[in-house]
Design an enzyme around this catalytic site. Structure first.
Site, PDB file in Angstrom:
ATOM      1  N   HIS A 278       1.017  -1.036  -0.480  1.00  0.00           N
ATOM      2  CA  HIS A 278      -0.051  -0.465   0.105  1.00  0.00           C
ATOM      3  C   HIS A 278       1.146   1.269  -0.281  1.00  0.00           C
ATOM      4  O   HIS A 278       2.333   1.503   0.606  1.00  0.00           O
ATOM      5  CB  HIS A 278      -1.122   0.657   0.709  1.00  0.00           C
ATOM      6  CG  HIS A 278      -0.715  -0.369   2.755  1.00  0.00           C
ATOM      7  ND1 HIS A 278       0.887  -0.352   2.801  1.00  0.00           N
ATOM      8  CD2 HIS A 278      -1.016   0.128   3.647  1.00  0.00           C
ATOM      9  CE1 HIS A 278       0.767  -0.640   4.342  1.00  0.00           C
ATOM     10  NE2 HIS A 278      -0.463  -0.259   5.216  1.00  0.00           N
TER      11      HIS A 278
ATOM     12  N   HIS B 112       1.011  -6.363  11.607  1.00  0.00           N
ATOM     13  CA  HIS B 112      -0.186  -6.474  10.284  1.00  0.00           C
ATOM     14  C   HIS B 112      -0.725  -8.456   9.693  1.00  0.00           C
ATOM     15  O   HIS B 112       0.629  -9.137   9.062  1.00  0.00           O
ATOM     16  CB  HIS B 112      -0.027  -5.649   9.408  1.00  0.00           C
ATOM     17  CG  HIS B 112       0.219  -4.366  10.133  1.00  0.00           C
ATOM     18  ND1 HIS B 112      -0.820  -3.931  10.811  1.00  0.00           N
ATOM     19  CD2 HIS B 112       0.774  -3.206   9.778  1.00  0.00           C
ATOM     20  CE1 HIS B 112      -0.566  -2.670  11.322  1.00  0.00           C
ATOM     21  NE2 HIS B 112       0.725  -2.196  10.292  1.00  0.00           N
TER      22      HIS B 112
ATOM     23  N   TYR C  40       2.938   1.282  15.778  1.00  0.00           N
ATOM     24  CA  TYR C  40       2.754   2.168  16.513  1.00  0.00           C
ATOM     25  C   TYR C  40       2.894   3.453  18.169  1.00  0.00           C
ATOM     26  O   TYR C  40       3.374   2.973  18.178  1.00  0.00           O
ATOM     27  CB  TYR C  40       1.029   1.964  15.891  1.00  0.00           C
ATOM     28  CG  TYR C  40       0.371   2.175  15.022  1.00  0.00           C
ATOM     29  CD1 TYR C  40       1.129   2.448  13.736  1.00  0.00           C
ATOM     30  CD2 TYR C  40      -0.446   0.949  15.060  1.00  0.00           C
ATOM     31  CE1 TYR C  40       0.223   1.501  12.761  1.00  0.00           C
ATOM     32  CE2 TYR C  40      -1.280   0.825  13.736  1.00  0.00           C
ATOM     33  CZ  TYR C  40      -0.306   0.302  12.639  1.00  0.00           C
ATOM     34  OH  TYR C  40      -1.206   0.301  11.456  1.00  0.00           O
TER      35      TYR C  40
ATOM     36  N   GLU D  91       4.048   5.459  12.370  1.00  0.00           N
ATOM     37  CA  GLU D  91       4.377   3.912  12.552  1.00  0.00           C
ATOM     38  C   GLU D  91       5.799   3.578  11.781  1.00  0.00           C
ATOM     39  O   GLU D  91       6.717   4.744  10.862  1.00  0.00           O
ATOM     40  CB  GLU D  91       3.329   3.339  10.905  1.00  0.00           C
ATOM     41  CG  GLU D  91       3.584   1.908  10.431  1.00  0.00           C
ATOM     42  CD  GLU D  91       2.339   1.188  10.211  1.00  0.00           C
ATOM     43  OE1 GLU D  91       2.556   1.529   9.478  1.00  0.00           O
ATOM     44  OE2 GLU D  91       2.700  -0.102  10.185  1.00  0.00           O
TER      45      GLU D  91
END
Lengths: 308, 308, 308, 308
Positions: free
Chosen positions: A200, A247, A256, A266
């Site tokens: 992403h 994740h 985080y 992050e």
């Protein structure tokens, strides 16, 4: 050219409430490299392995949050082409002249349906990564703090996720690498959007309201680096959200934590190599806990509740 | 689409002299996943995180080496477009019909000036990576051996490196991420070519003759995985070339070793994130030792002398 | 007390030919912490996690090598007891008064049959590890270079290995964790001797002559730390012997390199937890390559030939 | 002998409520190696790198918890000597004959003031670590699950921590590596006791009642192994307490999770090298959160509330 169009998430401008505290945090704890300071008081920073002038701009303001996020495109032609496609989708676009940010070329600015201001740009002054272009070493001297290699992505909260996804996929050529849907499959709760091979470059989570900033992520090279990052965060008493952990979505390792103004940072590492022929992965809301925090398998209140 | 044109090094067909020994090596030591066996005796394999049917084909032959290397392009239109551009550069191209390899779509085959046979293809049957597409885990069960995630790149030896680079950059849109030049800067000794964000998908080193195969590389996720890989290589008495060590070029971690037929394999990890606006790095031949083996700072005889 | 008698390899005094170059190497590259400088020009150093005043002393001399190695014993009673047992074995012992080295208590000095000078001591001034004794952090600020936690062991070359082993096992209570023997089992080629739970605190390899110094080893916490150590060694152009690699003997990870005077240093990591009820492991000389360098499975010329 | 007296925490007998589920957990998830099954239904297990017959015994019972913990001493003479010293402190001791547990020698059993049953033993059948004693590899084949190298320590909850500490330090020669005290320094809340160079072989936390079992810990070799352990725990849906994270106390990396009966397991890695001349570290109760979970800097409810 194999990578064309939008190459990467390139910049983020973050509002901080105390510039001295923020500078200490971003330079000495997170360990970004300062590349300039504007006459308007804004501070320009970059990950050490970035060649462009900056990827992070800090702006003093009365409330934290994200002013805008920028994406670098392959060339000026692509910039114009994307501008047309954004307008074709009904978005208003604005040209920001070169030089309005230090080292920055001309930008195309627009607002996506979740209320976030976005920019595209094809040009930025290159200042290098601290290594020679001929016969380089593998890392520069003098790095401080966590020293991520580069700004990686942002996660943003807002109401019209479907609208934002449409802009990024239809106008800008992003692909939906992963998505989170309601149990009945009808509501898109989250969208993880890739423009090249990272899983992403920008992600959205559905939430009341507009323009909320969940976090900006910075890349470190290994799971081991997340441990030394966490050591430093505790030693400096930086407020932790969660981590080191992993994740399920993207498979990346993560910590985080919060900057002094309350913006979430992050440190991210790993994640699979994404290609556009890879199938979109889906998560159902009942498994979202494992999707976000693969080890804890449940969301914490901070993750859901705290944005700026 | 952000990544278009050539997406990645997708396939390599390797000649092995003893199929049973090769199958044991590639499945149980390297730990690729078998995805099929052809009626013609060829064995089809893939890294566990690849979705396409195969990335490696083993063919029994009297001498080791590489038959051909394939690159996946974004779509059939790109395939035709590249075919034209290759012909425009004066190369002969040939269409290989879909199904000639198990699971494979139609291919465009051509020979680059270093004598290596290359293929482009837009389609391959997807068999998945062993994980669910909905709410997946982070890794599948039952992996064996080193189990790299994917086939990463090849390094090839041949005489006309300038010619090969011209084909990859001018016809196929690759970028020159790094290069090795003679001290006077006049001779291109090595070229590391990227089509997306890996620092190389294919590389060439200048050498007498045509069509030599230096190694095929497979990606593992960390420096730690290189240690467990090396443990296994010794336990199985696989012939080592060098490693674990690190490249200056690409910065990646590496082990080089040999399959039973004498073909060199690499397990590769790390390497920077390449983008097309990143400056090309240059190495001069007097620093090539450090470029190839950053820790030893000199080439070993195997690296230079052994190809198949 | 569970650990009594000899607790650990505690000190090593190394001869260096250029003190400024040596200080830069040991402080800025290896990253030991300076704890004092003697009026006689000797430099006192320690690993950051050692509480005692020093573990390494550098002495300027015309030729490199090791002056002596010291072992810390549990108390003054043990010191006297070992002194008697050494004399009972026919060794001459000498008392070195407290204060002869900075921070050092009284020592018992003797020479083992391989010609190496050894010392025992029960007391040394404690200067701490840079962390609070109440509510400490996990690491101090301001570390430089490789910054090992502690001096770990020495490997010494000499002719009468059997004699040295007899002194360490019979007089000092060491255990033989691993040994290397000739193919016919008659000649003890190497001995790895443990006094507590490290797989060796001192080791000997049979070699012509007396009093040769192969290396002093310093402990780093992980395989990952060996990579960052190797990065720095190359960046600083420190002469490398071999590594990062792994030992079969002890299973530890390793890098061997040289200080500016030519003395070999090791950064060592891992290794199994040794207990005295663990069987002695044996290596035959034909497998010594794999025993020393588990991945290469052969000795290099440097390892065998270069001592100081 | 350098290590004499108590060498290590050697055994723990754990009560499980469903033996089939427990066997699957301890063999396939935790990855201990089965070394025997008693006629009485008890299951014997060990870490792969332990040479003794077993370190863990599982016993089916109606409620989870720890039956007893055993410590291996250097020889039969030490066994008798400790027996006398325990009696001198007023404890009752009992001899358990050799063979009462599979492979076990004679044991001295006693109960410490926190209500926990403890045993000492000098002898146990050695079954080896799966590697040759001559020219071994660095790890055996066929390991499953997390496969820790060895049983490392237990943490126990009970009321009379001062009493337990007195037994371990005065009768058994343990050292207090770290302790937790009330803000006024008057109450000993926690004690971390070392018998050799591990920062703890057994630890106690003050709590109402007697004989509570907080966790048994198993050693893995690196921070990276904690990640792969956590991956497996999620994939197998093992109930997690917390982790991967790091302790301030001992500095070790950790994951806490639960066996099917509800007993807490820990995978532990790292931790400093303890020697008896190292000063005792103190933690005040207000910093206990950081002491236990260095990154989160606060205790979770599970850690405090759940024992068996």
């Amino acid at each position: 050219m194999a990578i064309s169009g939008v190459m990467r998430a390139g910049t983020v401008q973050i509002r901080v409430t105390d510039m001295a505290a923020a500078a200490d945090h971003y330079e000495n704890v997170l360990g970004l490299v300062r590349s300039g300071a504007g006459a308007d008081g804004r501070l320009y920073l970059k990950g050490w392995d970035e060649h462009d002038h900056h990827s992070v701009i800090l702006r003093r303001a009365d409330a934290p949050g994200m002013d805008c996020m920028g994406f670098k495109v392959s060339d000026r032609e692509a910039l114009s082409s994307f501008e047309r496609r954004l307008r074709d989708l009904g978005l208003k676009t604005e040209r920001v002249p070169a030089g309005a940010d230090l080292g920055a070329g001309e930008r195309v600015r627009f607002v996506v349906p979740t209320g976030h201001t976005m920019e595209l740009y094809a040009e930025m002054e290159q200042v290098g990564n601290g290594l020679a272009l001929e016969n380089p070493e593998v890392s520069p001297d003098g790095l401080r703090g966590i020293h991520p290699t580069h700004f990686d992505h942002c996660l943003l909260y807002g109401d019209d996720v479907d609208g934002a996804v449409r802009v990024f996929t239809e106008a800008l050529g992003f692909k939906l690498a992963e998505r989170v849907v309601s149990l009945d499959g009808k509501v898109l709760i989250g969208a993880f959007l890739a423009c090249s091979t990272k899983p992403h470059d920008v992600a959205f989570i559905r939430s009341e309201g507009k323009g909320k900033f969940h976090h900006a992520a910075f890349y470190v090279e290994s799971w081991h680096d997340l441990k030394t990052a966490a050591d430093l965060l505790t030693k400096r008493r930086v407020k932790l959200d969660i981590g080191p952990t992993r994740h399920g979505i993207t498979r990346g390792g993560t910590i985080y934590f919060f900057d002094p103004a309350g913006n979430r940072n992050e440190t991210f590492s790993g994640g699979y190599l994404y290609y556009p022929d890879r199938p979109t992965l889906s998560w159902t809301e009942n498994e979202l806990g494992r999707g976000i925090f693969y080890y804890d398998r449940r969301l914490n209140e901070n993750f859901l509740g705290v944005t700026t």
